[in-house]
Design a protein around this motif. Structure first.
Motif, mmCIF file in Angstrom:
data_model
loop_
_atom_site.group_PDB
_atom_site.id
_atom_site.type_symbol
_atom_site.label_atom_id
_atom_site.label_comp_id
_atom_site.label_asym_id
_atom_site.label_seq_id
_atom_site.Cartn_x
_atom_site.Cartn_y
_atom_site.Cartn_z
ATOM 1 N N GLU B 218 -36.298 -27.488 29.486
ATOM 2 C CA GLU B 218 -34.827 -27.393 29.522
ATOM 3 C C GLU B 218 -34.322 -25.959 29.367
ATOM 4 O OE1 GLU B 218 -33.785 -30.104 26.462
ATOM 5 O OE2 GLU B 218 -34.054 -31.885 27.719
ATOM 6 N N ILE B 219 -35.231 -25.032 29.067
ATOM 7 C CA ILE B 219 -34.789 -23.643 28.901
ATOM 8 C C ILE B 219 -34.488 -23.042 30.277
ATOM 9 C CG2 ILE B 219 -35.508 -21.294 28.263
ATOM 10 C CD1 ILE B 219 -37.085 -22.458 25.967
ATOM 11 N N ASP B 220 -33.285 -22.569 30.433
ATOM 12 C CA ASP B 220 -32.900 -21.837 31.635
ATOM 13 C C ASP B 220 -31.853 -20.812 31.212
ATOM 14 O OD1 ASP B 220 -32.064 -20.796 33.993
ATOM 15 O OD2 ASP B 220 -31.728 -22.719 35.002
ATOM 16 N N LEU B 221 -32.301 -19.581 31.046
ATOM 17 C CA LEU B 221 -31.407 -18.556 30.496
ATOM 18 C C LEU B 221 -30.218 -18.292 31.412
ATOM 19 C CD1 LEU B 221 -33.924 -15.947 28.945
ATOM 20 C CD2 LEU B 221 -32.878 -17.962 27.891
ATOM 21 N N THR B 222 -30.378 -18.620 32.695
ATOM 22 C CA THR B 222 -29.274 -18.335 33.620
ATOM 23 C C THR B 222 -28.087 -19.281 33.413
ATOM 24 O OG1 THR B 222 -30.121 -19.791 35.343
ATOM 25 C CG2 THR B 222 -30.880 -17.506 35.387
ATOM 26 N N THR B 223 -28.320 -20.375 32.691
ATOM 27 C CA THR B 223 -27.231 -21.355 32.510
ATOM 28 C C THR B 223 -26.670 -21.355 31.093
ATOM 29 O OG1 THR B 223 -28.789 -23.113 31.932
ATOM 30 C CG2 THR B 223 -28.251 -22.870 34.259
ATOM 31 N N LEU B 224 -27.007 -20.340 30.309
ATOM 32 C CA LEU B 224 -26.478 -20.304 28.943
ATOM 33 C C LEU B 224 -24.952 -20.261 28.981
ATOM 34 C CD1 LEU B 224 -28.904 -17.766 27.166
ATOM 35 C CD2 LEU B 224 -28.948 -20.274 27.111
ATOM 36 N N ALA B 225 -24.335 -20.946 28.031
ATOM 37 C CA ALA B 225 -22.872 -21.061 28.020
ATOM 38 C C ALA B 225 -22.208 -19.708 27.805
ATOM 39 C CB ALA B 225 -22.452 -22.041 26.927
ATOM 40 N N PHE B 226 -22.841 -18.859 27.012
ATOM 41 C CA PHE B 226 -22.290 -17.520 26.797
ATOM 42 C C PHE B 226 -23.452 -16.554 26.593
ATOM 43 C CE2 PHE B 226 -22.321 -19.896 22.844
ATOM 44 C CZ PHE B 226 -22.934 -19.051 21.941
ATOM 45 N N PRO B 227 -23.238 -15.257 26.829
ATOM 46 C CA PRO B 227 -24.339 -14.297 26.714
ATOM 47 C C PRO B 227 -24.895 -14.283 25.293
ATOM 48 C CG PRO B 227 -22.422 -13.287 27.741
ATOM 49 C CD PRO B 227 -21.978 -14.611 27.226
ATOM 50 N N PRO B 228 -26.213 -14.185 25.159
ATOM 51 C CA PRO B 228 -26.803 -14.259 23.825
ATOM 52 C C PRO B 228 -26.472 -13.059 22.943
ATOM 53 C CG PRO B 228 -28.492 -13.895 25.499
ATOM 54 C CD PRO B 228 -27.230 -14.159 26.214
#
Lengths: 81, 644
Positions: B218-228
């Protein structure tokens, strides 16, 4: 560059990077005897995906790895068609 | 000889820069203090190393290093240690640590979601760094899966000042494919499936639970809700860049994300530790970026940046004992010992009041740090401590977390000082724990060092040797040079290929090292002849130099228990037969040889590791000095064989 040549080049490049002694790549060479380990194969497969645009192991149905170098080349040739 | 009392230790690195064969710097920094410690995360104890500047500035920033997963963590240990030291040398405290269930940290429920636990561990490590040093903000530096988890942890932490993501796993699904391919390739001819029936995935002795496999997918950094984080440096692989489009997207959304591609990841993460290379360009880029962030944050008044640091209490890691009861815990402590070099180890102590006084020392295999391949040494140490043994897993000088001797390279597999290091370990156990019944155990070069210690009359009771590939080593030899193991192993393979037209084509085109092949063929009959001559000399009671048979008989005369364990097909089996010749027959059951089917050189698969552990435990707990005749070992497909 043919698929076979691309694959051969990747085997040789990874062997050099991993400081491993690569056996002579003949069709009947068993991959288990070629001098590379499983991590090397994962690296080769990832780079071949980059170079050829295919990964024959991407399907969850992929349940076995080719036994010989010839099997490996033929697998890529069949998927790339 | 100087000993540290078991407990927390501090080491200061000598102001010497030497390099290993791969050009790795050992360290450097008289201005840096490195200190092992334990800290809690989710009720479990984690082992960390705090690298502190001796004179910290007032910037108020620290760095937590997030390791990659599995074998990559083992291979990259040197690089990560050097990174922590160089960061501290900039005046920035750095904490590197082992996630729960990895390295020297406490175990994690095998069915739990490791990804979730490890992200929480990063958050806990950040809090611990703040508590220990008083820094107000933390930058996370992560590698591969560690980079992805650092990004996820940053979203749960309000004190993250920046992220350095090195070869980040942007897509968990793609990373899972890579792991599955690695697993598939390791099973060639074994007829097993890559995924186990319960959905878990084992790669090189490291298992991801089914819950972890799901979480990873389920990890997909491109779909994070906001920048980390508001400031990020992404250093991508030059051979397989995977984060470019994500980085471009972050920049478009206004995040200060810098993107680089640099070489060095393969040789840092994916090659055996003795050949691994510290990626200087990557470390330099990370350090330069961190320094920039640190200098920007140092503009605030120091009082706002820094709280008074809190020193950690000396801690031991408490682990469940044999009964699982709270009052019967076993304990692990970091220890240091030695004279010219402060050697590092972890002592796993049996439950308090254990009446039997006996210990086992686990030696490095190759240049792998003390945890061993697939964390085997940790598993063995804890299992044996639960059965009453004190177990010390140690790093020889120049390997893992032990400093390097002045003038020597790092990560030497056969360092000339190894015998001295083993002697110090035995003495440490004798003086600190009052134990004189000591067993040495090791795989590959660890087996070699155990044998050499016994031959040198060091006070040991047993030697457990797993897959030795050589019994003698000449100072100055190189691993890449032709070794006897290759002479023994290769003629069969060469013979199979001699009629191959393709093979001859490669010989003629210069792709094959003909001279090496000739040497292999030349040496093999010489070895057989030498074996006969040695048998004759032994019969005449003449001792020849480098005579393994004589050495084994000498060890046996001191009532030491001699145990060899081999994976079937290992060249060491033939080599033992050739080099020890008639002595093996004379020793009979007093020199025990186990051969395990379906295992590789490092016993990297969990199933073969379990068989190995059972055999070693059986031999360790067999009555001294000699065992009655045994014809079958108690586990798996192994058997005890007499060499004939």
């Amino acid at each position: 560059m043919s698929i076979r040549t691309t694959i051969t080049t990747q085997f040789q490049q990874v062997a050099v990077e991993q400081k491993r002694k690569l056996a002579t790549l003949t069709d009947d060479l068993k991959l288990i005897d070629c001098g590379l380990d499983s991590l090397s194969f994962a690296l080769i497969v990832a780079r071949l995906e980059d170079a050829l645009g295919v990964d024959p192991f991407s399907s969850e149905d992929a349940t076995s790895f080719p036994v010989t170098f010839g099997d490996f080349v033929r697998l890529y040739e069949s998927v790339a068609k | 000889m100087r000993h540290a009392v078991p407990g927390r230790s501090t080491s200061e690195h000598p102001p010497v820069i030497v390099t290993n064969a791969s050009g790795n710097p050992t360290a450097h920094m008289a201005r840096v203090c490195a200190e092992p410690l334990y800290f809690p995360s989710g009720g479990r104890g984690l082992l960390g190393w705090l690298h502190s500047p001796v004179r910290p500035d007032a910037s108020g920033m620290g760095v937590v290093i997030c390791k990659p997963f599995g074998n990559e963590a083992l291979c990259s240990h040197r690089a990560i240690r050097v990174l922590a030291q160089t960061v501290a040398d900039l005046g920035i405290p750095a904490l590197r640590f082992d996630y729960a269930g990895t390295g020297d940290s406490a175990e994690l429920d095998p069915s739990s979601d490791q990804i979730h636990a490890w992200v929480s561990d990063i958050v806990a490590a950040s809090s611990e760094l703040q508590r220990l040093t008083g820094v107000q903000r933390v930058c996370l530096v992560g590698f591969r899966l560690g980079a992805a988890m650092a990004a996820l942890a940053a979203m749960q932490c309000d004190r993250i000042g920046g992220l350095v993501l090195c070869a980040p796993v942007v897509s968990g699904r793609r990373y899972l494919r890579e792991l599955r391919t690695t697993r598939l390739a390791s099973l060639v001819g074994a007829g097993e499936s890559a995924m186990s029936a319960d959905g878990s995935l084992e790669v090189s002795g490291h298992t991801l639970s089914s819950a972890s496999v799901v979480a990873l997918g389920e990890i997909d950094l491109t779909t994070l809700a906001f920048p980390p984080a508001s400031r990020m440096l992404i250093i991508d692989r030059d051979d397989l860049p995977a984060a470019r489009s994500w980085s471009d997207g972050l920049t478009r959304s206004g995040v200060g994300a810098e993107y680089l591609t640099l070489p060095g990841f393969v040789r840092m993460l994916m090659i055996a530790p003795q050949f691994a290379v510290v990626p200087q360009a990557i470390l330099a880029a990370a350090n330069q970026w961190l320094l920039g962030v640190e200098q920007r944050s140092a503009t605030a008044p120091p009082s706002e940046n820094r709280r008074a640091p809190v020193k950690p209490c000396p801690l031991a890691l408490e682990l469940p004992g044999p009964s699982g009861k709270r009052d019967a815990m076993i304990r692990e402590r970091t220890v240091t010992f030695g004279e010219d070099v402060e050697l590092f180890g972890i002592a796993t102590e049996p439950q308090h009041g254990e009446p039997r006084r006996r210990a086992v020392i686990l030696l490095n295999a190759g240049a792998d740090l003390h945890i061993g391949v697939g964390r085997m040494n940790v598993s063995l140490a804890r299992s044996w401590a639960r059965q009453g043994y004190l177990a010390l897993r140690m790093d020889l000088a120049g390997i893992g977390d032990s400093p390097t001797r002045a003038g020597r390279p790092t990560d030497e597999v056969f360092p000339p000082g190894a015998l001295k290091d083993v002697a110090h370990a035995i003495e440490f156990i004798r003086t600190s724990y009052g134990i004189s019944d000591v067993t040495l155990a090791g795989l590959c070069s660890g087996a070699y060092h155990a044998l050499r210690a016994a031959v040198a009359n060091l006070p040991v009771s047993r030697i457990l040797m797993v897959n030795p590939e050589n019994f003698f080593w000449k100072e100055g030899s190189k691993l890449e040079e032709l070794q006897l193991a290759e002479v023994v192993r290769n003629p069969v393979i060469y013979r199979q290929r001699i009629l191959s037209l393709a093979a001859w084509r490669r010989v003629l085109s210069g792709e094959v090292n003909v001279w090496r092949v000739v040497k292999v063929y030349f040496f093999r009959p010489l070895l057989a002849l030498e074996s006969k001559l040695r048998d004759l000399a032994r019969w005449l009671h003449i001792r020849l130099p480098d005579d393994l048979g004589w050495e084994l008989e000498h060890i046996d005369s001191r009532a030491l228990r001699i145990v060899f364990v081999f994976a079937r097909g290992e060249p060491g089996i033939d080599l033992l037969h050739i080099e020890a010749g008639s002595s093996i027959r004379r020793l009979g059951e007093r020199c025990r040889v186990h051969i395990i089917d379906g295992a590789d050189h490092t016993f990297s698969k969990e199933s073969s590791q379990a068989v190995l552990e059972q055999i070693l435990s059986d031999e360790l707990f067999a009555k001294q000095p000699r065992l009655a005749e045994v014809t079958r070992a108690g586990a798996g497909d192994s058997c005890v064989e007499r060499m004939r």
